[in-house]
Design a protein around this motif. Structure first.
Motif, mmCIF file in Angstrom:
data_model
loop_
_atom_site.group_PDB
_atom_site.id
_atom_site.type_symbol
_atom_site.label_atom_id
_atom_site.label_comp_id
_atom_site.label_asym_id
_atom_site.label_seq_id
_atom_site.Cartn_x
_atom_site.Cartn_y
_atom_site.Cartn_z
ATOM 1 N N ASN A 137 0.818 -1.224 0.000
ATOM 2 C CA ASN A 137 0.000 0.000 0.000
ATOM 3 C C ASN A 137 0.848 1.268 0.000
ATOM 4 O O ASN A 137 0.511 2.260 0.657
ATOM 5 C CB ASN A 137 -0.954 -0.003 1.199
ATOM 6 C CG ASN A 137 -1.958 -1.136 1.120
ATOM 7 O OD1 ASN A 137 -2.527 -1.397 0.056
ATOM 8 N ND2 ASN A 137 -2.155 -1.824 2.239
ATOM 9 N N GLY A 138 1.952 1.242 -0.733
ATOM 10 C CA GLY A 138 2.774 2.440 -0.867
ATOM 11 C C GLY A 138 3.721 2.690 0.286
ATOM 12 O O GLY A 138 4.312 3.771 0.379
ATOM 13 N N LYS A 139 3.898 1.698 1.145
ATOM 14 C CA LYS A 139 4.780 1.863 2.309
ATOM 15 C C LYS A 139 6.212 2.220 1.911
ATOM 16 O O LYS A 139 6.909 2.919 2.659
ATOM 17 C CB LYS A 139 4.763 0.550 3.106
ATOM 18 C CG LYS A 139 5.682 0.490 4.309
ATOM 19 C CD LYS A 139 5.540 -0.868 4.994
ATOM 20 C CE LYS A 139 6.475 -1.047 6.158
ATOM 21 N NZ LYS A 139 6.321 -2.381 6.804
ATOM 22 N N TRP A 140 6.655 1.756 0.732
ATOM 23 C CA TRP A 140 8.056 1.928 0.345
ATOM 24 C C TRP A 140 8.251 3.002 -0.724
ATOM 25 O O TRP A 140 9.239 2.977 -1.455
ATOM 26 C CB TRP A 140 8.622 0.587 -0.130
ATOM 27 C CG TRP A 140 8.484 -0.461 0.929
ATOM 28 C CD1 TRP A 140 7.676 -1.555 0.917
ATOM 29 C CD2 TRP A 140 9.147 -0.470 2.195
ATOM 30 N NE1 TRP A 140 7.795 -2.270 2.080
ATOM 31 C CE2 TRP A 140 8.697 -1.621 2.889
ATOM 32 C CE3 TRP A 140 10.076 0.368 2.803
ATOM 33 C CZ2 TRP A 140 9.156 -1.941 4.168
ATOM 34 C CZ3 TRP A 140 10.529 0.048 4.075
ATOM 35 C CH2 TRP A 140 10.063 -1.092 4.740
ATOM 36 N N LYS A 141 7.347 3.949 -0.789
ATOM 37 C CA LYS A 141 7.459 5.019 -1.776
ATOM 38 C C LYS A 141 8.805 5.740 -1.633
ATOM 39 O O LYS A 141 9.160 6.218 -0.565
ATOM 40 C CB LYS A 141 6.320 6.029 -1.594
ATOM 41 C CG LYS A 141 6.359 7.175 -2.596
ATOM 42 C CD LYS A 141 5.218 8.158 -2.357
ATOM 43 C CE LYS A 141 5.287 9.321 -3.339
ATOM 44 N NZ LYS A 141 4.198 10.308 -3.096
ATOM 45 N N GLY A 142 9.541 5.790 -2.737
ATOM 46 C CA GLY A 142 10.838 6.445 -2.750
ATOM 47 C C GLY A 142 12.004 5.507 -2.521
ATOM 48 O O GLY A 142 13.159 5.884 -2.749
ATOM 49 N N MET A 143 11.734 4.264 -2.076
ATOM 50 C CA MET A 143 12.832 3.341 -1.781
ATOM 51 C C MET A 143 13.503 2.832 -3.049
ATOM 52 O O MET A 143 14.712 2.604 -3.067
ATOM 53 C CB MET A 143 12.316 2.154 -0.958
ATOM 54 C CG MET A 143 13.371 1.127 -0.584
ATOM 55 S SD MET A 143 14.662 1.765 0.508
ATOM 56 C CE MET A 143 13.836 1.658 2.103
ATOM 57 N N MET A 144 12.727 2.667 -4.128
ATOM 58 C CA MET A 144 13.284 2.056 -5.329
ATOM 59 C C MET A 144 13.543 3.104 -6.401
ATOM 60 O O MET A 144 12.602 3.658 -6.968
ATOM 61 C CB MET A 144 12.321 0.989 -5.860
ATOM 62 C CG MET A 144 12.941 0.083 -6.897
ATOM 63 S SD MET A 144 14.500 -0.674 -6.349
ATOM 64 C CE MET A 144 13.974 -1.525 -4.853
#
Length: 841
Positions: free
Chosen positions: A634-641
């Motif tokens: 649910n978008g928890k890792w936005k910006g990680m990749m």
């Protein structure tokens, strides 16, 4: 022989037990509430067990108790009560440090606890056991005794994993299977202790992933990685029994040690806060302002630098730390001294270390024992050390790899006598030349085993540090490292398959575990041939025709295999699967497909169709990156990749991949027939015969090399040394058949690009035909005189192979035997091409 103890075996149908341990272990957790000797109902029956910790114990024990209670609640919906006393009529778990927990000390004084000699005076040791009627009104207690604060805490976090909570429940969204009841069964006491003292991770090159994610999504109030992020990292480390951190240190990040809450949290979670090879005295000099404070040059600006180090020693001296000694330039640059002045560099480094040691002696506590100090001879510091630096005996020498996984050197016999011992700094991720690899982790656990077991065999046993980049998606490599570092002697050369299957069973389920393990095995094999970040048009064009065709088929099969598997993953496990398994496989498969299509187009094979394939795979990757950042969890890792492009210049060495569409017009290697086109290769593991003497032998390492079965000389210590002419040395024998008189040709040997064990030694094998005298063959680039910018190692580390060409004499018609004999430890042979085909069998 299989040495790896199963990490978490399959659920037993008969009793549906969770995380069943090997028979040698004494503790088992089941979901069936039981009563009777040796069994304690954690949840069920009389209710929920109480967890007793002592308020006078180290606060870490209370932290671990709260984490354990959280985990029981995650699994069952019911939460244990945490207190300081036994509760009448309630099952009891007692956890604490020997000598600092009243209940434990009372039981010890009454002779109710066994095997306490296995924890007294030891480092991070734990003994766990069931005690019948320990206190009035308490029928049974499960007692976890730690030799120190981490020993006690590890006993609880390991129990958490056994009830079904993965260490990756937060960082990789690993699902927790719900249960209605849990019971602990225990027979004889179980004792554990680590074999490597300091086991840690380096969060590095965080600009592209973790910093962006923290700033945008998780911790915007800190402007990037801050206490909120570090607390999650520390919890993961505690669960994995990793005890040391080198924190993020790029310019985009706030300096870890300057934020008091970071340091307090590290202490709260029992994490030894250190600093990398270019951060002496726990100070990140990337924040050094040369305009206001003068140059970072100890020769000309000693007072200002010394004052900063003194501030670090006085503010950090009361907490457990790992103090890095020496000096380098600002942020991974060379030390500022006159070029070519080695005597001056030696004197300056000696002065620096004496000053640093004086500060440590005056300001740093010995509450945790002798102060941990490390010297990391990385890059330009290694020649200074080798020139005769007098390093204090109690300082740990931390040897480094070449940034691509191959350890440059280990300790000589004299260095092995040092009280401080030795360690290793090793990379799963790297930012630098000849090219960075920061996107995914395609380094096989087998390579980690081969190099770090060699370190273990050569007495580098005090400190193991792993560069994990942004931590995600490095989960599998980090997990393997943590378990391997805890007990290197429990992991053998066949550990990768067992580990992958166990990891898959825990995170994707037993039913899919074999298929996931097969997928990962092929993923790591292809990643050994070429990491996605290291692919480039010139590499693709250099491939022999048959090899390129097979690679293209392999990338396509990997993508098909992964898509079929992904469709079968249960919905509640899909996020964990994508983050740790699916996404990396998709990146590798699609990137490889792009470069094989570009190769075909460059060679004139239907350029329009190949361009369409490149566009299709590029769009696929862009969708996958977008989904990772916005859909997964649910978008928890936005910006990680980071996306497919991380630099304006796609050919820049700091871009993720040197995509073919970024090549200049006419770029790439000239189209030419590779020199070894058409050679017939055999895996070294498929030798027709093998000889061994005692325990020394050529050992296939499961998952290692492009063949997936490269052979290493084991053991890898100095005892595996042989005279050039010793015909009893471990040998690989290959049959060849000369069809006509005068037949012959070169023998090609593909070695993995390992180094000699230490300066003064070599890395060689002897190659002979029939009963002829052996030719001595050096592993190319193994002397340590050439760094990764030299031609042999530059290509060798990207291909994970260096090739030796051995001229053979003309052969008489008929059968012959080519023999490769061991001379020096550390050699790894992947495959050979013989001068004539082997006879049909």
């Amino acid at each position: 022989m299989m040495k790896l103890k199963p990490l978490r075996t399959a659920i037993l149908a008969a009793c549906t037990s969770l995380a069943v341990l090997p028979a040698a272990h004494a503790v088992e957790v089941t979901e069936i509430a039981r009563s009777g000797p040796g069994s304690l109902n954690l949840v069920g029956g009389a209710g929920v067990a109480a967890v007793a910790v002592d308020a006078h114990d180290d606060p870490l024990v209370g932290v671990a108790a709260r984490l354990f209670a959280d985990d029981v609640e995650r699994v069952t919906g019911r939460r244990p009560v945490i207190g300081a006393k036994a509760v009448r009529g309630r099952p009891l778990i007692v956890a604490g440090t020997l000598g600092h927990n009243g209940l434990i000390d009372e039981l010890a004084a009454r002779g109710r606890l066994k095997d306490l000699d296995k924890v007294r005076g030891r480092w991070e040791a734990t003994v766990s056991q069931m005690v019948e009627r320990p206190f009035p009104g308490v029928e049974r207690a499960f007692v976890i005794v730690g030799s120190d604060r981490r020993g006690a805490a590890y006993g609880l976090t390991q129990l958490s994993e056994r009830i079904g909570v993965s260490p990756w429940y937060w960082w990789a969204d690993a699902p927790v299977r719900r249960r209605t009841a849990l019971a602990i069964r225990s027979g004889t006491p179980e004792a554990t202790a680590p074999e490597v003292k300091y086991r840690g991770i380096f969060v590095n090159d965080e600009d592209w992933g973790m910093h962006a994610w923290a700033k945008q999504t998780f911790e915007p109030e800190a402007g990037g990685i801050g206490p909120k992020t570090y607390e999650k990292i520390f919890e993961l480390m505690l669960r994995l029994r990793l005890n040391t951190i080198w924190p993020a240190m790029h310019e985009v990040s706030r300096e870890f040690h300057a934020v008091r809450e970071n340091v307090v949290l590290a202490d709260k979670y029992g994490i030894v806060a250190g600093a990398s090879h270019c951060e002496p005295m726990l100070y990140n000099n990337v924040k050094w302002n040369q305009k206001t404070r003068g140059p970072w040059n100890y020769l000309t600006n000693r007072d200002a630098i010394y004052k900063t180090w003194e501030e670090q020693a006085t503010t950090r001296g009361g907490m457990e730390g790992m103090w890095t000694l020496g000096i380098r330039g600002i942020h991974d640059q060379g030390m500022q001294t006159p070029p070519g002045d080695m005597p001056g560099k030696l004197k300056l480094m000696g002065d620096v270390i004496r000053d640093q040691r004086s500060l440590i002696q005056r300001h740093v506590t010995t509450k945790w024992g002798p102060v941990a100090q490390a010297f990391v001879p990385y890059k330009e510091v290694l020649p200074i050390y080798d020139a005769g630096l007098a390093l204090p005996d109690d300082v740990t020498l931390v040897w480094t790899d070449d940034n691509f996984g191959y350890i440059r050197r280990l300790s000589s016999p004299d260095e092995r006598k040092r009280a401080g011992g030795a360690g290793v700094y090793w990379h799963l991720s790297y930012y630098g030349g000849p090219h960075s690899y920061l996107w995914i982790n395609s380094t096989a656990p087998a390579l980690l085993w081969e190099e770090l077991h060699k370190a273990w065999d050569n007495d580098a046993r005090t400190m193991w540090m792993l560069n994990v980049g942004d931590l995600k998606p490095m989960e599998i490599g980090v997990d393997y490292f943590a378990r391997f570092a805890w007990s290197p002697t429990a992991f053998g050369p066949d550990s990768q398959p067992a580990f992958l299957r166990s990891f898959a069973a825990e995170h994707v389920g037993d039913a899919l575990a074999p298929a996931v393990a097969d997928l990962l095995t092929e993923f790591y094999r292809l990643g050994t041939i070429r990491k996605p970040e290291l692919m480039v048009r010139a590499w693709a064009l250099s491939l022999p025709r048959e090899e390129a065709a097979e690679l293209g088929r392999s990338y396509a099969r990997l993508l098909e295999q992964e898509a079929t598997l992904a469709a079968k993953v249960p919905a509640d496990r899909r996020d964990a699967y994508v983050e740790m398994i699916g996404f990396p496989a998709r990146v590798l498969g699609a990137t490889g497909a792009i470069f094989m299509a570009d190769r075909a187009a460059r060679l004139g094979d239907d350029p329009a169709a190949q361009a369409a394939e490149i566009a299709r795979q590029r769009a696929f990757l862009e969708r996958e990156v977008d989904a990772y950042n916005h859909t997964v969890a649910n978008g928890k890792w936005k910006g990680m990749m980071p996306g497919l492009v991380t630099a304006d210049n796609l050919m820049a060495w700091n871009s993720q991949v040197r995509w073919p569409w970024g090549e200049p017009a006419g770029g790439g290697a000239p189209v030419a027939r590779p020199v070894d086109e058409g050679r017939v290769w055999r895996a070294a593991a498929d030798a027709d015969r093998q000889s061994a003497l005692g325990g020394a032998r050529w050992t296939p390492v499961a998952g290692l090399g492009r063949t997936g079965r490269a052979v290493a000389l084991t053991p890898a210590g100095l005892e595996s040394s042989w005279a050039v002419t010793d015909d009893k040395a471990p040998a690989l024998a290959f049959d060849v058949l000369a069809a006509a008189p005068g037949a012959g040709g070169d023998v090609l040997i593909d070695f993995m690009p390992t180094f000699r064990i230490y300066p003064g030694r070599k890395l060689r094998v002897g190659v002979s035909v029939d009963d002829g005298a052996p030719l001595v063959v050096d592993v190319p680039g193994s002397s340590g005189q050439e760094d990764e910018s030299g031609a042999i190692r530059r290509e060798g580390v990207q291909n994970n192979v260096v090739r030796a060409r051995v001229a053979m004499p003309a052969l008489a018609a008929g059968p012959h035997v080519v023999t490769i004999r061991a001379i020096d430890p550390g050699v790894v042979i992947d495959r050979v091409a013989l001068p004539a085909p082997a006879p049909s069998r």
